[in-house]
Design an enzyme around this catalytic site. Structure first.
Site: not given
Ligand code: ASP
Length: 364
Positions: A227, A255, A257, A279, A281
């Site tokens: 992300t 879904r 996040g 991270g 989510g």
């Molecule tokens: N936080 C994001 C999510 O859960 C994923 C990521 O940070 O790469 O959608």
């Protein structure tokens, strides 16, 4: 009688004279006690206020020297530098933190290297569904979009939601309709197809079938999240933060996040800080990670560094079954920067008002 009174008075005055120093000391002690101030952390006031500053991330996860080739490492470093320089130049020229955040994220969204925009990961159906959010620390305005499949730069949509709609979060077809009406760039979903995302989906599905890993488990942990996010402080003293993502590989059922959730994936408040998260989510939502850092500063007087450490190293791993991992980048009103993560690595970069650049990927 009057003699007796004057004798008594003299005796009283003599005693008072002897007691005076003791009384004074007692008075001083009580007044000092009343004066004891609540503990105030000095970190922020000790820092020389920066004119402006910027910090970015390109995702946290199992990013280790031994699982990334030298060529790929160079590619990541170059893209992080290119992106942060865009925001730096906007800030240097007196532009707003919101513009810096948006334009910096655009560069990362247009790169297939990261899990946002072009490089967004695949859902269980092999499609790409993007989430993004942005927040203005000067007035607590915020905008977000979730689950869009055709908007080229989801951070632009988040900003349009903030500025041109009465809402904070728009989702899916409705958000796409709004994006079109706003004149944002719309692309064929094919645009988001990358070999990398396809392979990641195949990997996760294969291990799911073999029941080697439960949904979102080992394989997710072994893949980089990717992300992207940015926090900036401008010359006008305003903070802003933004986050953009494709979410998590193999996600389904629409879904959503943490990235489009204000307070979890993104938060900004001139009184405290600007934060962008990355991270797993589901844990960041339950931990209200971005807002929690701000709240610790606002209500407990913690410094940015203390608050970020507390939330990422102590609180996040205590949410639910304790598997929550990831990191944040954050900036306070003085230009102090935090880049905290509990994963082996996080793509990250900072630039200060002196033009000093830092790029990191692994745990230093
Ligand atoms: N936080 C994001 C999510 O859960 C994923 C990521 O940070 O790469 O959608």
């Amino acid at each position: 009688m009057s003699k007796l009174v004057s004798l008594g008075l003299k005796k009283f005055l003599r005693t008072m004279k002897k007691l005076l120093p003791i009384l004074c000391i007692a008075l001083m002690i009580t007044s000092c006690k009343n004066d004891v101030k609540p503990e105030i952390k000095e970190d922020l006031t000790q820092t020389e206020k920066a004119e402006f500053a910027i910090v970015i991330h390109g995702g946290a996860g199992y990013i280790r020297k031994d699982n990334i080739s030298d060529e790929k490492e160079i590619e990541y470093r170059q893209k992080l530098e290119e992106a942060i320089r865009v925001g730096y130049n906007i800030l240097k020229d007196g532009g707003t933190s919101l513009d810096a955040v948006q334009k910096t994220i655009n560069i990362l969204e247009d790169s297939p290297l990261f899990n946002s925009g072009k490089g967004g990961v695949f859902t269980n159906e092999g499609t790409c569904e993007h989430d993004a959010s942005i927040m203005d620390g000067s007035n607590l305005n915020a905008g977000a979009s979730a689950g869009t499949k055709t908007v080229k730069n989801p951070i632009d949509l988040a900003r349009a939601v903030m500025e041109n709609s009465p809402h904070v979060i728009l989702s899916r077809e409705g958000a796409e309709e709004f994006a079109e009406a706003q004149g944002l760039e719309i692309v064929d979903p094919e645009y988001f197809f990358t070999e990398k995302s396809m392979k990641a989906l195949e990997r996760v599905k294969a291990s799911e079938q073999k029941k080697m890993a439960s949904f979102y488990d080992t394989d997710i942990q072994n893949s980089k999240f990717g992300t992207v996010g940015c926090a900036a402080l401008d010359k006008h003293g305003n903070l802003a933060a933004g986050t953009s993502t494709g979410g998590m590989t193999n996600k389904r059922w629409g879904r959503i996040g943490d990235s489009p959730i204000i307070g979890a994936g993104t938060y900004a408040n001139n009184k405290t800080c600007a934060v962008s998260s990355t991270g797993w989510g589901e844990y960041f939502i339950r931990g209200m990670v971005a807002y929690d850092i701000s709240a610790l500063m606002e209500y407990k007087g913690l410094s940015l560094e203390e608050a970020s450490k507390e939330v990422i190293q102590n609180k996040l791993p205590s949410v639910g079954d304790g598997k929550g991992n990831g990191g944040i980048i954050a900036l306070d009103a003085f230009g102090n920067i935090a880049m905290e993560f509990n994963t082996p690595g996080m793509f990250r970069a900072t630039m200060n008002d002196k033009g000093e650049l830092y790029i990191g990927m692994f745990k230093d």
